[in-house]
Design an enzyme around this catalytic site. Structure first.
Site, short mmCIF file in Angstrom:
data_model
loop_
_atom_site.label_atom_id
_atom_site.label_comp_id
_atom_site.label_asym_id
_atom_site.label_seq_id
_atom_site.Cartn_x
_atom_site.Cartn_y
_atom_site.Cartn_z
N LEU A 1 11.15 -6.46 23.26
CA LEU A 1 11.79 -6.66 21.96
C LEU A 1 12.69 -5.46 21.63
O LEU A 1 12.62 -4.43 22.27
CB LEU A 1 10.70 -6.80 20.88
CG LEU A 1 9.59 -7.82 21.16
CD1 LEU A 1 8.68 -7.95 19.95
CD2 LEU A 1 10.15 -9.17 21.56
N PRO A 2 13.54 -5.61 20.59
CA PRO A 2 14.52 -4.55 20.30
C PRO A 2 13.90 -3.19 19.92
O PRO A 2 14.29 -2.17 20.47
CB PRO A 2 15.35 -5.12 19.14
CG PRO A 2 15.17 -6.60 19.23
CD PRO A 2 13.78 -6.82 19.78
N THR B 1 11.53 -0.27 24.41
CA THR B 1 11.60 1.17 24.14
C THR B 1 11.38 1.37 22.65
O THR B 1 12.21 0.95 21.84
CB THR B 1 12.97 1.75 24.53
OG1 THR B 1 13.21 1.50 25.91
CG2 THR B 1 13.01 3.25 24.28
N LYS C 1 10.07 8.10 28.82
CA LYS C 1 11.33 7.35 28.76
C LYS C 1 12.34 8.05 27.84
O LYS C 1 13.53 8.18 28.17
CB LYS C 1 11.03 5.92 28.28
CG LYS C 1 12.21 5.14 27.74
CD LYS C 1 13.07 4.55 28.83
CE LYS C 1 14.25 3.78 28.21
NZ LYS C 1 15.26 3.44 29.21
N LYS D 1 19.94 4.78 19.43
CA LYS D 1 18.55 4.45 19.06
C LYS D 1 17.57 5.35 19.80
O LYS D 1 16.65 5.92 19.21
CB LYS D 1 18.26 2.98 19.40
CG LYS D 1 16.84 2.55 19.07
CD LYS D 1 16.47 1.18 19.68
CE LYS D 1 15.84 1.37 21.04
NZ LYS D 1 14.90 0.30 21.43
#
Ligand code: NAD
Length: 301
Positions: free
Chosen positions: A66-67, A100, A175, A250
């Site tokens: 998902l976003p 992420t 990450k 982001k």
């Protein structure tokens, strides 16, 4: 016995990832509230469910792509309008979140999952859409080692490398560390090429020298920000494709926030976050993040 997988989020990354599981012979069903994402996945041959209830039936493994943090928290923990998945999954279900998101958010959801007897891993990826399509992603995992051994055969259908970084949230931290370094390196490479060019140097010759010298990096050799230096780089095709500026923005925001939570010192990450924010404000949010060069290049609009 075939592993039954419920896959939430059939976007740029999730669509091809789910398709690779399907091609590997797993019983995958996908779900996405976006009709466009569903019809693209269906067109590619993926079984797509009409509702979250339908996609969950008998699932042994739940995967989400998902976003952002809020989407993941809403899916698993629920909100005023709907209960979260954690309340509906039978104990023993394995949950893999590949989005992420903020490390703190990943930990919050994993703790709630553990309280219900559900094993959950954060497994964000590196490799982009091309890696998702080719099944060559790198999975950067946080959580219990035994859960990772259960997840490994599933992850191997979608990726090539798996790194276990530590407990829940550690995959997200790792990450973000990688992407913070990448964001800074891209910005400073653009700055160096713009400096050289302002002195009349040929950016291609400068890049070729740097690519075998101590300033070498992925930004000089693979995704060079100067148009025309590398045939295959996004810069050469008007910064189309690649890794969107706003996704880098982001990730840098998440890195800076994760730094604040532990008192880490991230001056370059914060500066880079602002550069990508300026680049977004200049209308390049949807272009590859190497377009940050256009902020720094003399004579740029
Ligand atoms: P995307 O926006 O293309 O896809 C996300 C999908 O999730 C959308 O189709 C959306 O409708 C769907 N969604 C939202 N809420 C949902 C819900 N409750 N249930 C089911 N589906 C839901 O984004 P993407 O490019 O596929 O990226 C996904 C994640 O992967 C992001 O966290 C991103 O940062 C990360 N990532 C992206 C890339 C990349 O190159 N695109 C690379 C590495 C990591």
């Amino acid at each position: 016995e075939t592993t039954r997988v419920a896959f939430f989020g059939l976007g740029h990354m999730g669509g091809p990832m789910a398709l690779n599981l399907h091609r590997a012979g797993l019983a995958v069903r996908g779900f996405d509230p976006s009709e466009a994402a569903c019809s693209a996945a269906r067109g590619a041959g993926l079984p797509v469910a009409a509702s979250a209830e339908e996609v969950l039936a008998d699932a042994q493994v739940v995967i989400s792509m998902l976003p952002a943090s809020r989407h993941v928290e809403r899916l698993y923990l629920g909100d005023d309008d709907a209960p979260g998945l954690l309340n509906r999954l039978p104990p023993g279900t394995l949950i893999l979140d590949c989005s992420t998101i903020a490390p703190a958010s990943a930990q919050r959801v994993a703790q709630a999952a553990a309280a219900r007897g559900l094993a959950m891993l954060d497994a964000p990826v590196s490799g982009g859409v091309a890696g998702a399509q080719a099944g060559t992603l790198t999975f950067i995992v946080g959580g219990d080692a035994a859960a990772l051994e259960r997840a490994r055969p599933v992850l191997q259908c979608m990726g090539k490398h798996i790194f276990h970084m530590g407990r829940n949230g550690a995959g997200q931290v790792a990450k973000l560390c990688n992407n913070m370094a990448l964001g800074v390196i891209m910005a400073v490479t653009a700055e160096a090429l713009a400096l050289g060019a302002a002195h009349g140097l040929d950016p291609k010759a400068l890049s070729q020298m740097m690519a075998v010298s101590t300033g070498r990096s992925w930004a000089t050799e693979v995704c060079n920000p100067w148009p025309g230096v590398l045939e295959a780089a996004p810069a050469t095709r008007g910064y189309q494709g690649g890794f969107a500026n706003d996704l880098m923005l982001k990730d840098l925001g998440l890195a800076v926030e994760a730094g604040l939570n532990v008192g880490a010192i991230t001056p370059l990450g914060e500066l880079a976050r602002n550069l990508y924010a300026l680049n977004s404000a200049a209308g390049r949010g949807g272009l590859d993040f190497s377009s940050v060069l256009q902020l720094l290049r003399r004579g740029s609009p």
